[in-house]
Design a protein around this motif. Structure first.
Motif, PDB file in Angstrom:
ATOM      1  N   HIS A   1       5.587   7.745   1.962  1.00  0.00           N
ATOM      2  CA  HIS A   1       4.230   8.069   1.909  1.00  0.00           C
ATOM      3  C   HIS A   1       4.242   9.699   2.575  1.00  0.00           C
ATOM      4  O   HIS A   1       4.630   9.896   3.418  1.00  0.00           O
ATOM      5  N   ASP A   2       3.810  10.383   1.609  1.00  0.00           N
ATOM      6  CA  ASP A   2       3.807  11.845   1.896  1.00  0.00           C
ATOM      7  C   ASP A   2       2.652  12.410   2.628  1.00  0.00           C
ATOM      8  O   ASP A   2       1.589  12.154   2.546  1.00  0.00           O
TER       9      ASP A   2
ATOM     10  N   TYR B   1       7.252   7.918   7.015  1.00  0.00           N
ATOM     11  CA  TYR B   1       6.869   9.139   6.157  1.00  0.00           C
ATOM     12  C   TYR B   1       7.612  10.368   5.729  1.00  0.00           C
ATOM     13  O   TYR B   1       8.632  10.517   6.453  1.00  0.00           O
TER      14      TYR B   1
ATOM     15  N   ALA C   1      -0.352  15.386  -1.735  1.00  0.00           N
ATOM     16  CA  ALA C   1      -0.088  14.548  -0.760  1.00  0.00           C
ATOM     17  C   ALA C   1      -0.925  13.176  -0.741  1.00  0.00           C
ATOM     18  O   ALA C   1      -1.959  13.196  -0.961  1.00  0.00           O
ATOM     19  N   ASP C   2      -0.318  12.120  -0.024  1.00  0.00           N
ATOM     20  CA  ASP C   2      -0.887  10.804   0.303  1.00  0.00           C
ATOM     21  C   ASP C   2      -1.917  10.910   1.378  1.00  0.00           C
ATOM     22  O   ASP C   2      -3.060  10.533   1.435  1.00  0.00           O
ATOM     23  N   THR C   3      -1.507  11.790   2.428  1.00  0.00           N
ATOM     24  CA  THR C   3      -2.367  12.153   3.585  1.00  0.00           C
ATOM     25  C   THR C   3      -2.279  13.712   3.959  1.00  0.00           C
ATOM     26  O   THR C   3      -1.141  14.261   4.026  1.00  0.00           O
TER      27      THR C   3
ATOM     28  N   ARG D   1      -8.125  12.558  -5.671  1.00  0.00           N
ATOM     29  CA  ARG D   1      -7.264  12.085  -6.231  1.00  0.00           C
ATOM     30  C   ARG D   1      -6.847  10.560  -5.391  1.00  0.00           C
ATOM     31  O   ARG D   1      -6.204   9.803  -5.592  1.00  0.00           O
TER      32      ARG D   1
ATOM     33  N   ALA E   1      -6.415  10.623  -1.839  1.00  0.00           N
ATOM     34  CA  ALA E   1      -5.482  11.057  -0.555  1.00  0.00           C
ATOM     35  C   ALA E   1      -6.518  10.824   0.646  1.00  0.00           C
ATOM     36  O   ALA E   1      -7.703  10.752   0.404  1.00  0.00           O
ATOM     37  N   ARG E   2      -5.863  10.493   1.757  1.00  0.00           N
ATOM     38  CA  ARG E   2      -6.505  10.267   2.941  1.00  0.00           C
ATOM     39  C   ARG E   2      -6.593  11.932   3.672  1.00  0.00           C
ATOM     40  O   ARG E   2      -5.342  12.310   3.956  1.00  0.00           O
TER      41      ARG E   2
ATOM     42  N   ASP F   1     -11.213   7.089   4.291  1.00  0.00           N
ATOM     43  CA  ASP F   1     -10.470   8.066   3.586  1.00  0.00           C
ATOM     44  C   ASP F   1     -10.587   9.376   4.121  1.00  0.00           C
ATOM     45  O   ASP F   1      -9.815  10.455   3.854  1.00  0.00           O
TER      46      ASP F   1
ATOM     47  N   ASP G   1      -1.414   1.800   9.015  1.00  0.00           N
ATOM     48  CA  ASP G   1      -0.013   1.656   8.068  1.00  0.00           C
ATOM     49  C   ASP G   1       0.937   0.641   8.285  1.00  0.00           C
ATOM     50  O   ASP G   1       1.499   0.177   7.221  1.00  0.00           O
TER      51      ASP G   1
END
Length: 373
Positions: A40-41, A78, A111-113, A151, A153-154, A206, A227
């Motif tokens: 998770h990026d 992460y 990124a994811d977050t 996208r 992302a959070r 989100d 998570d």
């Protein structure tokens, strides 16, 4: 054969670290006999003139190796990237030192977050016509935030970082918070945002926002809890040497005069510890006041002044916190767990759980339970 493969993989990783001491390699989940799970990026934004504390919190939580977690992790830890408008450029930090971010806004948008730990000057443009009050937010960052959000992302902010999220339109129609010093300005500049200046953080799923600097720790631990579950978040909090979850909100910090601790307030701490040992018992203000050896009225006044919340609201929060580990276990029904932590009924438990955690006990168990269908 498996041992040879493992030794070869370990040798390759050691060689890579030795050859690249400056550029930290992206974390990789190395497994034998199955396909590695994706990392998770997390991308955190760095900017010229930033205060380093908030950035350090994000790096500490998401960028530090966590060998102590061992078998607690059901997914890889992460991967962290520090991003800036101009990667490689020297950025001055408060305190007389500089840092360099190796990644740009493209990496942030992918990124994811995404974490925005602040903006350069939230008061920038005060007095200017609407639309020109930049608040220290660059157009490139606004575009990157919108791209990341589209996208899926959070998006997360700490302290004045909420101004960047608001500038990107991500807080329109949502409840949000920021440092109490900026709350009025945020509301005036972005009237479509429902600013709540009293809480430590707000989770809209989100999009998440937190209050002043230390509240960033609370929000980052909340993300880890979402998570990876309460056990992992508690372990990270222990290494941080902080409480896994703080009670109350910003109200207790707003221009509060420093005053000596009165002798009677020792009873407050004593009653709180007693309550934690008796969460399953019926607890009222009168019961807690007796444990503190104080009158009900005096106890209520001193407790609220000290903790920024009422005694019964604090008790509810502690009961919810105690229920998390039970929900993560496959044993016990929601009704049994509600009784174990002191709620009169499962309906009352569900009501308070939803208010505090913004989800239901069943949904929490489904997301974080170990071995729970």
């Amino acid at each position: 054969m498996a041992e040879q493969i493992a030794e070869q993989a370990a040798g390759q990783i050691s060689q890579q670290v030795a050859e690249d001491r400056v550029a930290r390699p992206r974390p990789v989940a190395v497994t034998i006999g199955r396909r590695p799970e994706p990392v998770h990026d997390v991308a955190v934004y760095a900017f010229d003139g930033m205060a380093p504390f908030e950035l350090g919190v994000v790096v500490e939580v998401f960028g530090l190796a966590r060998p102590e977690l061992g078998g607690l992790l059901a997914a890889p830890w992460y991967g962290l990237k520090v991003c800036a408008d101009r990667p490689g450029a020297e950025l001055d930090a408060v305190g007389g030192f500089a840092l360099t971010a190796r990644h740009g806004l493209d990496d942030l948008a992918a990124a994811d977050t995404v974490v925005i730990p602040g903006v350069r000057n939230a008061f920038s443009g005060v007095g200017a016509p609407p639309g020109r009050q930049t608040g220290g937010v660059s157009p490139g960052l606004v575009e990157a935030l919108r791209t990341a959000h589209e996208r899926g992302a959070r998006i997360v902010s700490i302290c004045s970082g909420a101004f960047a999220l608001a500038a990107a339109g991500l807080l329109d129609g949502k409840e949000a918070t920021t440092h109490w010093r900026y709350a009025e300005l945020l509301q005036q500049r972005y009237p479509r945002v429902r600013v709540n200046p009293d809480v430590l953080y707000v989770d809209n799923g989100d999009v998440l926002t937190s209050a002043g600097s230390a509240a960033g720790i609370d929000l980052c631990l909340h993300l880890v809890r979402r998570d990876h579950g309460a056990k992992v978040a508690n372990s990270v909090a222990r290494r941080f040497v902080v409480a896994p979850h703080r009670d109350g909100g910003q109200a207790q910090f707003i221009e509060a005069a420093v005053r000596p601790v009165e002798e009677d307030e020792d009873g407050i701490a004593r009653s709180m510890q007693w309550a934690l040992d008796h969460l399953s018992d019926p607890l009222t203000v009168s019961v807690l006041a007796r444990a503190a050896r104080m009158s009900d009225r005096s106890y209520l006044r001193h407790f609220t002044a000290r903790n920024g919340t009422s005694p019964m609201r604090w008790v509810v929060t502690q009961r919810i916190a105690a229920s998390l580990a039970l929900l993560e276990s496959p044993e016990g029904t929601v009704e049994e767990i509600a009784a174990a932590v002191g709620f009169e009924s499962a309906a009352t438990f569900r009501h308070h759980f939803g208010r505090v955690m913004r989800t239901s006990p069943t949904a929490y168990r489904r997301s974080f339970g170990r071995g729970v269908a």
